[in-house]
Structure formats: C-alpha cells, structure tokens
Design a protein around this motif. Sequence first.
Motif, mmCIF file in Angstrom:
data_model
loop_
_atom_site.group_PDB
_atom_site.id
_atom_site.type_symbol
_atom_site.label_atom_id
_atom_site.label_comp_id
_atom_site.label_asym_id
_atom_site.label_seq_id
_atom_site.Cartn_x
_atom_site.Cartn_y
_atom_site.Cartn_z
ATOM 1 N N VAL A 145 0.830 -1.212 0.000
ATOM 2 C CA VAL A 145 0.000 0.000 0.000
ATOM 3 C C VAL A 145 0.862 1.258 0.000
ATOM 4 O O VAL A 145 0.487 2.278 -0.587
ATOM 5 C CB VAL A 145 -0.950 -0.017 1.213
ATOM 6 C CG1 VAL A 145 -1.780 1.256 1.284
ATOM 7 C CG2 VAL A 145 -1.869 -1.236 1.136
ATOM 8 N N VAL B 11 -12.593 -3.926 -0.425
ATOM 9 C CA VAL B 11 -11.247 -4.253 0.044
ATOM 10 C C VAL B 11 -11.348 -4.923 1.410
ATOM 11 O O VAL B 11 -11.968 -4.397 2.338
ATOM 12 C CB VAL B 11 -10.372 -2.989 0.133
ATOM 13 C CG1 VAL B 11 -8.991 -3.334 0.674
ATOM 14 C CG2 VAL B 11 -10.254 -2.331 -1.238
ATOM 15 N N LEU C 12 -5.406 -4.822 3.917
ATOM 16 C CA LEU C 12 -4.392 -3.857 3.517
ATOM 17 C C LEU C 12 -3.057 -4.337 4.076
ATOM 18 O O LEU C 12 -2.817 -4.239 5.285
ATOM 19 C CB LEU C 12 -4.730 -2.464 4.063
ATOM 20 C CG LEU C 12 -5.979 -1.788 3.507
ATOM 21 C CD1 LEU C 12 -6.303 -0.532 4.304
ATOM 22 C CD2 LEU C 12 -5.809 -1.453 2.032
ATOM 23 N N ARG D 26 -3.516 -6.603 7.020
ATOM 24 C CA ARG D 26 -4.382 -6.131 8.101
ATOM 25 C C ARG D 26 -5.800 -5.989 7.577
ATOM 26 O O ARG D 26 -6.013 -5.570 6.434
ATOM 27 C CB ARG D 26 -3.912 -4.779 8.640
ATOM 28 C CG ARG D 26 -2.538 -4.789 9.244
ATOM 29 C CD ARG D 26 -2.194 -3.423 9.817
ATOM 30 N NE ARG D 26 -3.067 -3.075 10.929
ATOM 31 C CZ ARG D 26 -3.129 -1.859 11.481
ATOM 32 N NH1 ARG D 26 -2.386 -0.883 10.980
ATOM 33 N NH2 ARG D 26 -3.923 -1.623 12.487
ATOM 34 N N ARG D 27 -6.781 -6.343 8.416
ATOM 35 C CA ARG D 27 -8.166 -6.204 8.001
ATOM 36 C C ARG D 27 -8.470 -4.743 7.713
ATOM 37 O O ARG D 27 -8.145 -3.855 8.498
ATOM 38 C CB ARG D 27 -9.111 -6.743 9.083
ATOM 39 C CG ARG D 27 -9.141 -8.275 9.107
ATOM 40 C CD ARG D 27 -10.079 -8.803 10.156
ATOM 41 N NE ARG D 27 -9.581 -8.528 11.491
ATOM 42 C CZ ARG D 27 -10.208 -7.757 12.375
ATOM 43 N NH1 ARG D 27 -11.335 -7.178 12.051
ATOM 44 N NH2 ARG D 27 -9.703 -7.565 13.574
ATOM 45 N N ALA D 28 -9.097 -4.470 6.583
ATOM 46 C CA ALA D 28 -9.329 -3.103 6.116
ATOM 47 C C ALA D 28 -10.566 -2.523 6.790
ATOM 48 O O ALA D 28 -11.590 -2.257 6.152
ATOM 49 C CB ALA D 28 -9.477 -3.083 4.592
ATOM 50 N N THR D 29 -10.486 -2.307 8.102
ATOM 51 C CA THR D 29 -11.588 -1.706 8.843
ATOM 52 C C THR D 29 -11.637 -0.209 8.572
ATOM 53 O O THR D 29 -10.699 0.383 8.017
ATOM 54 C CB THR D 29 -11.429 -1.954 10.341
ATOM 55 O OG1 THR D 29 -10.219 -1.298 10.779
ATOM 56 C CG2 THR D 29 -11.339 -3.445 10.655
ATOM 57 N N VAL E 95 -8.649 1.369 10.273
ATOM 58 C CA VAL E 95 -7.368 1.189 9.578
ATOM 59 C C VAL E 95 -7.284 2.113 8.369
ATOM 60 O O VAL E 95 -6.259 2.772 8.135
ATOM 61 C CB VAL E 95 -7.188 -0.288 9.173
ATOM 62 C CG1 VAL E 95 -5.992 -0.451 8.228
ATOM 63 C CG2 VAL E 95 -6.994 -1.163 10.408
ATOM 64 N N TRP E 96 -8.358 2.190 7.591
ATOM 65 C CA TRP E 96 -8.388 3.101 6.446
ATOM 66 C C TRP E 96 -8.229 4.554 6.901
ATOM 67 O O TRP E 96 -7.448 5.326 6.318
ATOM 68 C CB TRP E 96 -9.706 2.958 5.683
ATOM 69 C CG TRP E 96 -9.705 1.983 4.563
ATOM 70 C CD1 TRP E 96 -10.427 0.831 4.472
ATOM 71 C CD2 TRP E 96 -8.984 2.083 3.318
ATOM 72 N NE1 TRP E 96 -10.191 0.199 3.271
ATOM 73 C CE2 TRP E 96 -9.316 0.953 2.539
ATOM 74 C CE3 TRP E 96 -8.091 3.010 2.799
ATOM 75 C CZ2 TRP E 96 -8.784 0.721 1.274
ATOM 76 C CZ3 TRP E 96 -7.552 2.797 1.524
ATOM 77 C CH2 TRP E 96 -7.899 1.658 0.783
#
Length: 361
Positions: A319, A336, A339, A342-345, A348-349
């Motif tokens: 990324v 998505v 990332l 890692r889970r794209a919560t 996190v985004w």
Amino acid sequence: MRRQLEGPHLPTLVERVRAEYGNSARIVSAERVRRGGVGGFFARERFHLVIEVTPRPGQVEVRSGVAPDGTVSGPVLAPPAPATSLLELADRVSAQEDALRAGAAPSPEVSTETPAFADVLARLHDTVAEAAPPVPRTAPRVFPDLTGRAEALGIPPTVLVGAHDPVVLYRRLAAWLESFPAPPLPAHAPGQVLALAGELPAALRVAGVLAREIGAAQWDIFVVTPSPSSVQGIPLARVFGDAAAVAAQRRSWGQGRPSKVVVVDAPMLPDLRGWAHGVLAALAPTLTWGVVHASSKPGDVARWAARLGQVDALALEHVAATADPASVLTQCPVPVGLLDGRRATVEVWADLLTARLEAER
C-alpha cells in the motif's frame, strides 16, 4: 457528577462532550474495547469515555440513552475499568491480532494501563475545553489546501470541504468510509474453501494470513498454476496444474472437513485470465479473494476481477507504494478486505489516510 459515553468513534464522542457539556467537562478516562468476533473477524470496536461534569445553572441533566450518531450515555456509579493510552492502543490491537494469528487465545477486551494515559486524557480535555473559548488563545491547527491533497489520495474533494480541524477531519473520513459495503469475510469454521487469485508470491503471503484466520493448517494450503514445477515452498502433492485436477480434489473436501485455502496463479495478464476463470469455476470456492498490488489501476483491477468471475474481496499489497490508495474504493466495485495483511476496517483506512494527509502538509 460523572457520566459515561459510549460510541463507535472517539472524535464523535469528543464532539458530543463539547456540544452537551461545554468546556467545564473533564475527561476522566477513555478506553477502546473490542468484543465478540470469531477468529479475529466480526469483532466490534467501541470507545468508552467517562467524564466529570460540573452542572451549570439551569442545566437539565441528559438522561441515559442512544444518540442518533450511535453513542450511548448514562450515569456512572463507580469508576470504570483501567483505561489504555489511545495513542498506543492501535499498536496493542495490532499486537493482539498478531498473537491471534500465531495461535494465542484472544482476550474479550483490549485494555492495558500505561503511564502515558494521563497525558492523553489531558490532551483530550484540552480538545473539549478549547471548543468555544471566549477569547481564542492560540490559532487552531488547520490543513491548508486539504481538498486538493485529498483528491490526490483518491478521496472525493467534497468529503473534506471545510474540515480544517483534526477531529472534524477524522469524522468526515470515517463517515465516508462507512458508506462503502463491507467485504464478506471467511468464518473460523470447517468445510470452507477459500480461493486467492493473483500473482503467486503475493497470493501465498496472503494465504498464510487467512489460513490462520479461518483455522486452516499450513498443509491445507494448495496451489494451482500452469507451471507446477516452478512453485517453491509447497510440496508437489499440493500443487495442481489444471481445472480437471482441481475438480477431482474438490470432491474430497466435503462439509465438516478442515477448511482449505487454494492459491490460483492469476496475474493480471490477458493470456491467463481465461485459464484462471476455468480453475475457479471447477474449484467452486466458498469465497474468492483477489490479491493485487495496491498501485495497480483500479480500472484494470475491476476488469481483471470481472474476467475471473465472482471476486468477493480484494487484498491489497504494498500500500505504501501507491500515491492514491483510496481510489480503489471509488473506482473498483470489489470491496477491500485486507491492507498489507491487516483487516481493512474503517479505523485502519482512516488512520492510513489521515497519516497521508499529515505527511503531505
């Protein structure tokens, strides 16, 4: 008197403290907890704030209840459980997820005391106290040319118009991110067949992460490629070369059997798309995830996914190498899910995009 507020986003809670209790409110403790979930998935994250309120003359007490923004308030009769540093909590959550992937049992809540927490609370209290001072003491932190930089990251410029405050910035980003559909996540249960389509090195890395998430062992990872002899690190007994071999093996993976992860060699090359489509059709997986480099053009990713068939989610790798990480959200219909492992919560985004906006200042 003390009151407790609870909600899914810390900035929203701080804004609510500003609106309802003014600059007399003092934040006593703040805590982010994660409850529920299976195998690291479906856990819900919420923030708990405990505030000390000095009633103002004529002020009417706000009763316990649920606000439109999803926060919950209520009187507090006893001090809450020890809270954690919000600045370090993301690292501690990541550490718990790493421990979970390594086989350690997760705790029902993430809550760790730290000496730095008093400093965090002081800064949060300053955020509330400076909401509307009679005379501005210092100039607020602003983000000049924010919309232009947001657009360069792939964020529509209208999302952050007028967001010259860090709290408002995070709230706007979180609200925008929550508007996208969540990816379907594999469950920690037997009988699943999870397909990962993409270039072999990247797809094998993601396979190791998701295998641990769904309870599959390393020997439950298989590879399908037109060049079986080129595969490194996987025994040839678990490497297939065509759709017919996959279909024959698939029949032995019945319900109740250990879950399998199947990596399909499917780079974004025109001559391999048809072959990969046939393999996925023969495999009939429970879910199909596409593994792509984050700097790939979203339009190319969308066309690649359409040629493969049903792609349920994307795992983005590298990324940091892309200048516009959020463009895949608006320009590709596939949600998505990961990332860089890692889970794209939403959190996190939001952390990723906020850091990029800060770095561009």
